[in-house]
Enzyme design. Sequence first.
Site, PDB file in Angstrom:
ATOM      1  N   GLY A  27     -13.001  -4.439  -0.417  1.00  0.00           N
ATOM      2  CA  GLY A  27     -14.385  -4.045  -0.137  1.00  0.00           C
ATOM      3  C   GLY A  27     -14.847  -2.955  -1.085  1.00  0.00           C
TER       4      GLY A  27
ATOM      5  NE  ARG B 179      -4.167  -1.773   1.849  1.00  0.00           N
ATOM      6  CZ  ARG B 179      -4.972  -2.308   2.752  1.00  0.00           C
ATOM      7  NH1 ARG B 179      -4.697  -2.199   4.029  1.00  0.00           N
ATOM      8  NH2 ARG B 179      -6.046  -2.941   2.371  1.00  0.00           N
TER       9      ARG B 179
ATOM     10  N   GLY C  95      -8.282  -8.744  -0.300  1.00  0.00           N
ATOM     11  CA  GLY C  95      -7.065  -9.001   0.462  1.00  0.00           C
ATOM     12  C   GLY C  95      -6.423 -10.347   0.203  1.00  0.00           C
TER      13      GLY C  95
ATOM     14  CE  LYS D 205     -18.170 -15.528   7.920  1.00  0.00           C
ATOM     15  NZ  LYS D 205     -18.325 -14.419   8.858  1.00  0.00           N
TER      16      LYS D 205
END
Length: 397
Positions: free
Chosen positions: A377, A35, A354, A198
Amino acid sequence: MNNIDNYNFSGKKALVRVDFNVPLNDNFEITDTTRIDAALPTISKIIDGGGSVILMSHLGRPKTGPEGKFSLKHLLPYLREKLGMEVQFADDCIGEQAKKKAGALKPGEVLLLENLRFYKEETKGGEEFASKLASLGDVYVNDAFGTAHRAHASTAIIAQFFPDDKLFGYIMENEIRSIDKVIHDSGKPFTAILGGAKVSGKIEIINKLLDKVDNMIIGGGMMFTFIKAMGGNIGNSLVEEDLVETAKKALDKAKELGVNFYIPSDAIAAAAFDNDAITKLVSADAIPDGFMGLDIGPESIKSFTEAIGRSATILWNGPMGVFEMSNFEAGTKAIAKAIAEATQKGAFSLIGGGDSVAAINKYHLKDKVSYVSTGGGAMLEYIEGKELPGVRAVMGG
Ligand code: AMP
């Protein structure tokens, strides 16, 4: 609209929202510098253009005010090394010291502010807090794609104080361009590969993508909710019972739209969530009781790899198995390689989230795919068609 290439930074103090939310080890050393590295072109551009830079970011999730372990000062040694210059530090992001240090900045100098989230006003989107931050700079640059889906003080609210002097940094520009290309201008066949633990965080995007893709490939823990929906036996594998119906509907929608829905046919099942557990190669819809599926099997790898190889556009989010453990990484590794190979043959590939980014880095394929998104996200929400507050704040009005 201003952009980073046409804006005249000469003599200006640029207040740059970066995403320096990097992982630190117990010695406060950065374990993944991606980052920070990604933000360097924006910083250099401003300095080369005769401006000075005030960097602001969050780090971690501090709960009640300042906490030493979340201090951005831990980033100073690396930043100084990468920029090859002194980087000043203000140990509070607002207040007298920050004002003084920002005020005294000369062209070519860089100041890093302390963690924005030491103030709860940051995540609450406090206007007064945003105005205090805004008073430090002459021009606002948002280069934090990872938080663009949040209406925080420094990512969105602050922009109103710079009606004529707000712009995106290179990361934001590239992210928006790459995602727009995938959703509005994708070459066919378009293949989406979704994995991870998930279904819950990803069902909306699956439904949205079904309208656009030719192939939908599902792997990871979330495949078992789909397999259950199709009447298979999943043993002790991860499942979200409350989403079985939703998964069924997604399968029906895919059928109606003529989308090829790829669910793994085989899996590596383990007797425990442990790299040393006893494993079995089994049919993915016949996981024995007492076993859990932790990776996709070779037959699935073969069929997924072939579909990826025929694709012109590829979007990947989420690992195919528990790739952090060597005995369950084969699926993720093979898919990463297949995406890299398809890219070499001319496909456009976008990787986000990620864990898929971690996988791409682990297998040293970062330079062999078209674009690696820094914000999982935010990327998913943008693809879902949601307007990101951080994008709207700079683009609008
Ligand atoms: P997510 O945050 O939903 O993208 O999930 C990422 C995590 O999913 C990674 O840490 C993987 O280890 C995990 N994962 C992938 N496949 C499985 C699986 N079959 N069972 C349990 N966890 C998995």
